[in-house]
Write a protein that holds these residues in place. Sequence first.
Motif, PDB file in Angstrom:
ATOM      1  N   THR A   1       2.730 -36.675 -35.787  1.00 22.17           N
ATOM      2  CA  THR A   1       2.239 -36.251 -36.761  1.00 22.17           C
ATOM      3  C   THR A   1       1.289 -36.443 -37.881  1.00 22.17           C
ATOM      4  O   THR A   1       0.269 -35.425 -38.875  1.00 22.17           O
ATOM      5  CB  THR A   1       2.943 -35.343 -37.618  1.00 22.17           C
ATOM      6  N   GLY A   2       0.927 -37.974 -37.839  1.00 18.13           N
ATOM      7  CA  GLY A   2      -0.220 -38.306 -38.586  1.00 18.13           C
ATOM      8  C   GLY A   2      -0.011 -39.998 -38.966  1.00 18.13           C
ATOM      9  O   GLY A   2       0.689 -41.467 -37.828  1.00 18.13           O
TER      10      GLY A   2
ATOM     11  N   ASN B   1       2.689 -35.662 -45.189  1.00  7.98           N
ATOM     12  CA  ASN B   1       2.076 -35.613 -44.127  1.00  7.98           C
ATOM     13  C   ASN B   1       0.390 -35.585 -44.293  1.00  7.98           C
ATOM     14  O   ASN B   1      -0.580 -34.426 -45.071  1.00  7.98           O
ATOM     15  CB  ASN B   1       2.995 -34.238 -44.533  1.00  7.98           C
ATOM     16  N   THR B   2      -0.455 -36.017 -43.811  1.00  6.66           N
ATOM     17  CA  THR B   2      -1.886 -37.014 -43.621  1.00  6.66           C
ATOM     18  C   THR B   2      -1.977 -35.948 -42.321  1.00  6.66           C
ATOM     19  O   THR B   2      -3.484 -35.637 -42.324  1.00  6.66           O
ATOM     20  CB  THR B   2      -2.530 -37.522 -43.445  1.00  6.66           C
ATOM     21  N   THR B   3      -1.708 -34.616 -42.303  1.00 10.55           N
ATOM     22  CA  THR B   3      -2.298 -34.138 -41.218  1.00 10.55           C
ATOM     23  C   THR B   3      -2.442 -32.925 -41.455  1.00 10.55           C
ATOM     24  O   THR B   3      -2.804 -32.467 -42.327  1.00 10.55           O
ATOM     25  CB  THR B   3      -1.485 -33.517 -40.030  1.00 10.55           C
ATOM     26  N   ASP B   4      -2.884 -32.140 -40.497  1.00 15.06           N
ATOM     27  CA  ASP B   4      -3.180 -30.688 -40.602  1.00 15.06           C
ATOM     28  C   ASP B   4      -1.993 -29.816 -40.189  1.00 15.06           C
ATOM     29  O   ASP B   4      -2.011 -28.679 -39.937  1.00 15.06           O
ATOM     30  CB  ASP B   4      -4.386 -29.832 -40.180  1.00 15.06           C
TER      31      ASP B   4
ATOM     32  N   SER C   1       5.490 -30.126 -40.580  1.00 14.90           N
ATOM     33  CA  SER C   1       5.629 -30.839 -40.293  1.00 14.90           C
ATOM     34  C   SER C   1       7.474 -30.063 -40.844  1.00 14.90           C
ATOM     35  O   SER C   1       7.723 -30.167 -40.924  1.00 14.90           O
ATOM     36  CB  SER C   1       5.895 -32.347 -39.880  1.00 14.90           C
TER      37      SER C   1
ATOM     38  N   ALA D   1       1.188 -29.088 -44.287  1.00 12.91           N
ATOM     39  CA  ALA D   1       0.317 -30.214 -43.763  1.00 12.91           C
ATOM     40  C   ALA D   1      -0.435 -29.930 -45.207  1.00 12.91           C
ATOM     41  O   ALA D   1      -0.770 -29.609 -46.177  1.00 12.91           O
ATOM     42  CB  ALA D   1      -0.329 -29.010 -43.446  1.00 12.91           C
TER      43      ALA D   1
ATOM     44  N   ARG E   1       6.465 -31.599 -35.615  1.00 12.05           N
ATOM     45  CA  ARG E   1       6.010 -30.289 -35.566  1.00 12.05           C
ATOM     46  C   ARG E   1       6.726 -29.303 -35.005  1.00 12.05           C
ATOM     47  O   ARG E   1       7.884 -29.569 -34.506  1.00 12.05           O
ATOM     48  CB  ARG E   1       4.849 -29.698 -34.247  1.00 12.05           C
TER      49      ARG E   1
END
Length: 163
Positions: A26-27, A71-74, A77, A126, A162
């Motif tokens: 996830t990142g 959380n560096t994703t879009d 998580s 996110a 996710r």
Amino acid sequence: MKITLNRKLLLSVASVLGAGVLAVATGVLSSGASAAPDGVRLVGDESGGAVLVVTALEPGDSVTRTVTIENTTDAESRMTFTEQGGPATFADGELQVVIDRDGDELYDGRFGEMGDFAQDVGLLPAGGSATFSFTVSLPDDAEFVPAGTQRAEASYTWLTGRS
């Protein structure tokens, strides 16, 4: 996903021991640590987790160390949290630890006895972050342990997926 280790001290943090970077589903997971010579350290490891080490703590004292996970994703998580360690013999087993996530208590008990199983610690949105605090203490009537003569150690990992 990014992990940053911070210290809550009255004095400024003098040095950074190291940092590691690990790609996860996830990142990006990264960790850094500081080490003041006060006997309680939270050190990042190569796998993106952290190791809490106690080599000196006086009866009646309490020390807090923190880890911030970002959380560096879009994508949102789900996080799990695991401790690996055994019951500490430091000060005849009187060493205590309180672990919380953003003020919500996850564990309050003897150091190293949380249990070596993954706990679901909720969702991380996110771009969001969560701060885990580790407060290590000895009761006032605990045995005095000369600095560096005993050691307690437990490692912690955070996994995400996710939601």
